[in-house]
Design an enzyme around this catalytic site. Structure first.
Site, PDB file in Angstrom:
ATOM      1  N   LEU A  69     -18.660  56.578 -58.963  1.00 56.80           N
ATOM      2  CA  LEU A  69     -18.555  55.560 -59.988  1.00 56.80           C
ATOM      3  C   LEU A  69     -19.667  54.773 -60.047  1.00 56.80           C
ATOM      4  O   LEU A  69     -20.592  54.323 -59.302  1.00 56.80           O
ATOM      5  CB  LEU A  69     -17.196  54.652 -59.442  1.00 56.80           C
ATOM      6  CG  LEU A  69     -15.898  55.257 -59.174  1.00 56.80           C
ATOM      7  CD1 LEU A  69     -14.906  54.411 -58.612  1.00 56.80           C
ATOM      8  CD2 LEU A  69     -15.307  56.139 -60.225  1.00 56.80           C
ATOM      9  N   HIS A  78     -17.744  53.115 -65.022  1.00 59.59           N
ATOM     10  CA  HIS A  78     -15.948  53.078 -64.728  1.00 59.59           C
ATOM     11  C   HIS A  78     -16.030  51.579 -64.374  1.00 59.59           C
ATOM     12  O   HIS A  78     -14.680  51.240 -64.727  1.00 59.59           O
ATOM     13  CB  HIS A  78     -16.398  53.906 -63.472  1.00 59.59           C
ATOM     14  CG  HIS A  78     -16.548  55.372 -63.718  1.00 59.59           C
ATOM     15  ND1 HIS A  78     -17.642  55.905 -62.883  1.00 59.59           N
ATOM     16  CD2 HIS A  78     -15.891  56.398 -64.357  1.00 59.59           C
ATOM     17  CE1 HIS A  78     -17.724  57.105 -63.309  1.00 59.59           C
ATOM     18  NE2 HIS A  78     -16.814  57.249 -64.168  1.00 59.59           N
ATOM     19  N   GLN A 138     -12.347  72.239 -65.035  1.00 63.59           N
ATOM     20  CA  GLN A 138     -13.200  72.037 -66.175  1.00 63.59           C
ATOM     21  C   GLN A 138     -14.636  72.401 -65.943  1.00 63.59           C
ATOM     22  O   GLN A 138     -15.348  72.190 -66.470  1.00 63.59           O
ATOM     23  CB  GLN A 138     -13.163  70.545 -66.545  1.00 63.59           C
ATOM     24  CG  GLN A 138     -13.682  69.488 -65.567  1.00 63.59           C
ATOM     25  CD  GLN A 138     -13.341  68.069 -65.879  1.00 63.59           C
ATOM     26  OE1 GLN A 138     -12.110  67.779 -65.698  1.00 63.59           O
ATOM     27  NE2 GLN A 138     -14.123  67.325 -66.323  1.00 63.59           N
ATOM     28  N   SER A 173     -24.040  57.819 -66.614  1.00 66.46           N
ATOM     29  CA  SER A 173     -23.375  58.942 -66.014  1.00 66.46           C
ATOM     30  C   SER A 173     -23.441  59.305 -64.711  1.00 66.46           C
ATOM     31  O   SER A 173     -24.516  59.218 -64.067  1.00 66.46           O
ATOM     32  CB  SER A 173     -23.709  60.060 -67.056  1.00 66.46           C
ATOM     33  OG  SER A 173     -23.316  61.199 -66.442  1.00 66.46           O
TER      34      SER A 173
HETATM   35  O1  PAF Z   1     -14.489  62.339 -67.978  1.00 66.67           O
HETATM   36  C1  PAF Z   1     -14.236  62.671 -66.771  1.00 66.67           C
HETATM   37  O2  PAF Z   1     -14.479  62.046 -65.656  1.00 66.67           O
HETATM   38  C2  PAF Z   1     -13.017  63.815 -66.578  1.00 66.67           C
HETATM   39  O3  PAF Z   1     -13.373  64.680 -67.605  1.00 66.67           O
HETATM   40  C3  PAF Z   1     -11.788  63.225 -66.484  1.00 66.67           C
HETATM   41  C4  PAF Z   1     -11.259  62.759 -67.573  1.00 66.67           C
HETATM   42  C5  PAF Z   1     -11.719  62.389 -65.368  1.00 66.67           C
HETATM   43  C6  PAF Z   1     -10.907  64.670 -66.165  1.00 66.67           C
HETATM   44  O4  PAF Z   1     -11.366  65.305 -65.053  1.00 66.67           O
END
Ligand code: PAF
Length: 277
Positions: A24, A28, A52, A175
């Site tokens: 984080l 965040h 993903q 990021s």
């Molecule tokens: O943006 C992100 O960190 C991810 O794509 C998410 C939305 C937590 C899904 O894994």
């Protein structure tokens, strides 16, 4: 988690979910702050979602530091952290959620299957946490468009709230992947926000018939300043279906300029959204 969320739903308390993959940062924290301002209970999910990531992507080396994340959440006043294991999320699952069309553009061309992984995990998180509100950052504009469409198409009982991108002092979007950059690369990467703003200037001047000429000027600017940075795409689209704006002169409405670039071996994305009258 479902027993807890059922309880809060029954007692009429508003629950927020801030979905994250951990590591984080201030971006965040700003989402958590917004969530706390507008809800009774705030849940942060921390799950590095294997679904993903493509086969050659950074799933294994994606930065993780649960202890630090825990401390950040505690300090920010988060009520619950949802930190499931992979087997709990995907135990012999045969189901995927795919949003069509929007996912084939921009990131979709470089990361096939990525948004199916995102949509699937976010729907699972929604079903586990049962939040009234979800908070996401503007930095992932295409992800936001995909998730909004999924929520609306599947009648998910949740509102998606998009919050402004938090930036470093030099403009670089925050990021977790910035942790891969050397200090020099971090400084060079500030060109990306500069390129987005240069694009916005040109769109708003309204001297360009279409987006192609702007894109050419942007590539030239990058070549002059940082030829070592590889621009994978720089697209000027609407902010809903992410269609290229062909008749730029006559277009009115929200404009999204988004880009992906490789700084060394690190792939970064960023965007800005604004109104053209
Ligand atoms: O943006 C992100 O960190 C991810 O794509 C998410 C939305 C937590 C899904 O894994």
């Amino acid at each position: 988690m479902q027993d807890i969320s059922d309880y809060y739903r029954c007692t009429g308390k508003k629950t927020a979910l801030v979905p994250t993959m951990g590591f984080l940062h201030k971006g965040h924290v700003s989402l958590i702050k917004k969530a706390k301002e507008n809800n009774d209970i705030t849940v942060v999910s921390i799950f590095v979602n294997p679904m993903q990531f493509g086969v050659n992507e950074d799933f294994d080396k994606y930065p993780r530091d649960f202890k630090k994340d825990y401390d950040i959440c505690k300090e920010a006043g988060v009520d619950y952290i949802f930190n499931p294991e992979i087997y709990e999320m995907y135990n012999k699952s045969l189901t995927e959620v795919t949003v069509k069309e929007i996912t084939g553009r921009l990131e979709g061309k470089f990361r096939p299957g990525h948004f199916t992984g995102v949509a699937t995990v976010v729907l699972k998180l929604i079903n586990a946490v049962k939040p009234h509100n979800i908070y996401l950052g503007q930095k992932d504009a295409q992800q936001n468009a995909v998730l909004k469409k999924m929520v609306s198409d599947l009648n998910a009982d949740v509102i998606i709230n998009i919050c402004e991108t938090v930036r470093e002092e030099n403009g670089l979007a925050m990021s977790s992947r910035n942790s891969y950059l050397t200090p020099e690369q971090k400084s060079n990467a500030s060109i990306l926000y500069f390129l987005l703003n240069e694009g916005r200037k040109r769109v708003l001047e309204n001297n360009f018939e279409d987006t192609e000429a702007i894109k050419v000027e942007i590539s030239v600017l990058l070549k002059q300043k940082h030829p070592d940075i590889e621009l994978q795409y720089y697209e000027i689209t609407d902010n809903d279906r992410l269609d290229n704006i062909s008749d730029l002169k006559n277009y009115k409405g929200e404009v999204l300029i988004s880009l992906a670039a490789k700084v060394g071996s690190t792939r970064l994305i960023d965007n800005i959204v604004f109104i053209k009258q």
